[in-house]
Design an enzyme around this catalytic site. Sequence first.
Site, PDB file in Angstrom:
ATOM      1  CG  ASN A  14      -2.054  -0.576   0.968  1.00  0.00           C
ATOM      2  OD1 ASN A  14      -2.906  -0.223   0.294  1.00  0.00           O
ATOM      3  ND2 ASN A  14      -2.538  -1.895   1.475  1.00  0.00           N
ATOM      4  CG  LEU A  86       0.446  -5.270  11.640  1.00  0.00           C
ATOM      5  CD1 LEU A  86       0.882  -6.710  11.219  1.00  0.00           C
ATOM      6  CD2 LEU A  86      -0.957  -5.034  11.219  1.00  0.00           C
ATOM      7  CG  HIS A 105      -9.671  -3.091   9.130  1.00  0.00           C
ATOM      8  ND1 HIS A 105      -8.828  -3.451  10.132  1.00  0.00           N
ATOM      9  CD2 HIS A 105     -10.835  -3.996   9.302  1.00  0.00           C
ATOM     10  CE1 HIS A 105      -9.336  -4.787  10.456  1.00  0.00           C
ATOM     11  NE2 HIS A 105     -10.654  -4.859  10.149  1.00  0.00           N
ATOM     12  CG  ASP A 146     -11.518  -1.153  14.644  1.00  0.00           C
ATOM     13  OD1 ASP A 146     -10.469  -0.851  14.007  1.00  0.00           O
ATOM     14  OD2 ASP A 146     -11.806  -2.671  14.931  1.00  0.00           O
ATOM     15  CD  GLU A 175      -6.132  -2.975   1.723  1.00  0.00           C
ATOM     16  OE1 GLU A 175      -6.876  -3.410   2.889  1.00  0.00           O
ATOM     17  OE2 GLU A 175      -4.948  -3.370   1.366  1.00  0.00           O
TER      18      GLU A 175
HETATM   19  C1  GAR Z   1      -3.352  -4.350   4.252  1.00  0.00           C
HETATM   20  O1  GAR Z   1      -4.304  -5.121   3.436  1.00  0.00           O
HETATM   21  C2  GAR Z   1      -4.200  -3.586   5.188  1.00  0.00           C
HETATM   22  O2  GAR Z   1      -5.526  -3.443   4.891  1.00  0.00           O
HETATM   23  C3  GAR Z   1      -3.833  -4.179   6.444  1.00  0.00           C
HETATM   24  O3  GAR Z   1      -2.477  -4.865   6.375  1.00  0.00           O
HETATM   25  C4  GAR Z   1      -2.264  -5.080   5.174  1.00  0.00           C
HETATM   26  C5  GAR Z   1      -0.730  -4.388   4.730  1.00  0.00           C
HETATM   27  O4  GAR Z   1      -0.518  -4.799   3.438  1.00  0.00           O
HETATM   28  N1  GAR Z   1      -4.127  -3.520   7.694  1.00  0.00           N
HETATM   29  C6  GAR Z   1      -4.608  -4.322   8.704  1.00  0.00           C
HETATM   30  O5  GAR Z   1      -5.030  -5.258   8.819  1.00  0.00           O
HETATM   31  C7  GAR Z   1      -4.909  -3.146   9.797  1.00  0.00           C
HETATM   32  N2  GAR Z   1      -5.924  -3.420  10.649  1.00  0.00           N
HETATM   33  P1  GAR Z   1       0.764  -4.149   2.681  1.00  0.00           P
HETATM   34  O6  GAR Z   1       2.068  -3.871   3.903  1.00  0.00           O
HETATM   35  O7  GAR Z   1       1.140  -4.722   1.646  1.00  0.00           O
HETATM   36  O8  GAR Z   1       0.287  -2.605   2.317  1.00  0.00           O
END
Ligand code: GAR
Length: 373
Positions: A14, A86, A105, A146, A175
């Site tokens: 992301n 996280l 999320h 949340d 996303e």
């Molecule tokens: C993403 O899908 C994001 O929505 C999730 O972690 C992933 C990160 O992916 N976030 C959560 O679950 C937070 N609650 P990335 O590191 O490849 O962007």
Amino acid sequence: MKKIAILCSGNGTNAEHIYDFFANGNRVKVELVIYDRPEAPVAERMRARDVDTLFLPAEVWTDRPDEVVTLLLQRGIDLVVLAGFLRHVPATVTRAFAGRILNIHPSLLPAYSGKGMYGRRVHEAVIAAGETRSGATVHYVTEELDSGEILMQEVVEVLPGDTPESLEERVHRAEYSLYPRAIVAALGRLATPPVPPVAPAPEQATESEQPAESPAGSATPPPIPSPGEEWADALGVKYDPTKLPPEYPGAVPPPPAQSAARQAPYEPQQPAYAAPQQPGSPATPGVAPGAPNQAMPPMPSSYLVWAVLMTVLCCLPAGVVAIIYSSRVSSRYYANDYEGAHRASEMAQIWIIVSFVIGVLVQSLYIPITLLF
Ligand code: GAR
């Protein structure tokens, strides 16, 4: 140019897409990527894009969260963007940047949120529950789990035969387009940069390896911009309602002297984790990034006198030549030398134009040249 900081714990796809989305424009800059796990692939991804990356270990988030606030303020960050971060964002940070922190999320909040619900786990729970739709949500981060205002959502259908991996892949793709749009919307709501906190609030939360949206407290809704603020933002100019005439709708009386005095002494301390200087990025010794500009001294009035004097002096020779040629026009004419009168007239015109061009050049170049020396 609005500056964003991305916080990430892992892969950073992301973060990468956010960077790529804004890379070719001049309205938003990914100023800094902060990661909290030394092995997080996001660091390599972003370094490859020449973005400043900074590792902040667990103890900074738990014991010295005010350093995070100081760092973000020093870098002039307008918006903090959590992209797969996280870790619980300490209350000190969420308070200092209230209405200026976003999280993404991988579900349609409020469904599948809370402790332990992050990343692949969300998709496993969605499939296990036999859902037919899932998606992604961008919301503001507050102290409460949340509960921050939902800014944007995108629905992703759960297809028959979907596995957590296949669903995760499609949600990820959603996303990548959702988050940059949400960032633009959130920046559009902002009117002023964050104000440094007067005194850091006592920290009550502790480290958690859970997703960023957690602890208890009250949600702080982001400010609703006034029409004046929206116009100023669209035009890219600084908006200060205290500088408006009092009769203007939306004018705000200047803050009382006491509150100004409370904020003035604030000087952000140099954090122990200064961002490493990237090759090629200019170093400014002694000047903290994001420090306010020094006021320009007023231009001395002698500049005007000198500018006029220089113009007259430089135009004079060409002007004199033009006068000589003009005086020849009548003498030639009365001597019945019409050809000569015509030539003198043309030459006079040419030298008048030369004198004019010299005058314009001197006027437009004099001050820039003097500023060079
Ligand atoms: C993403 O899908 C994001 O929505 C999730 O972690 C992933 C990160 O992916 N976030 C959560 O679950 C937070 N609650 P990335 O590191 O490849 O962007």
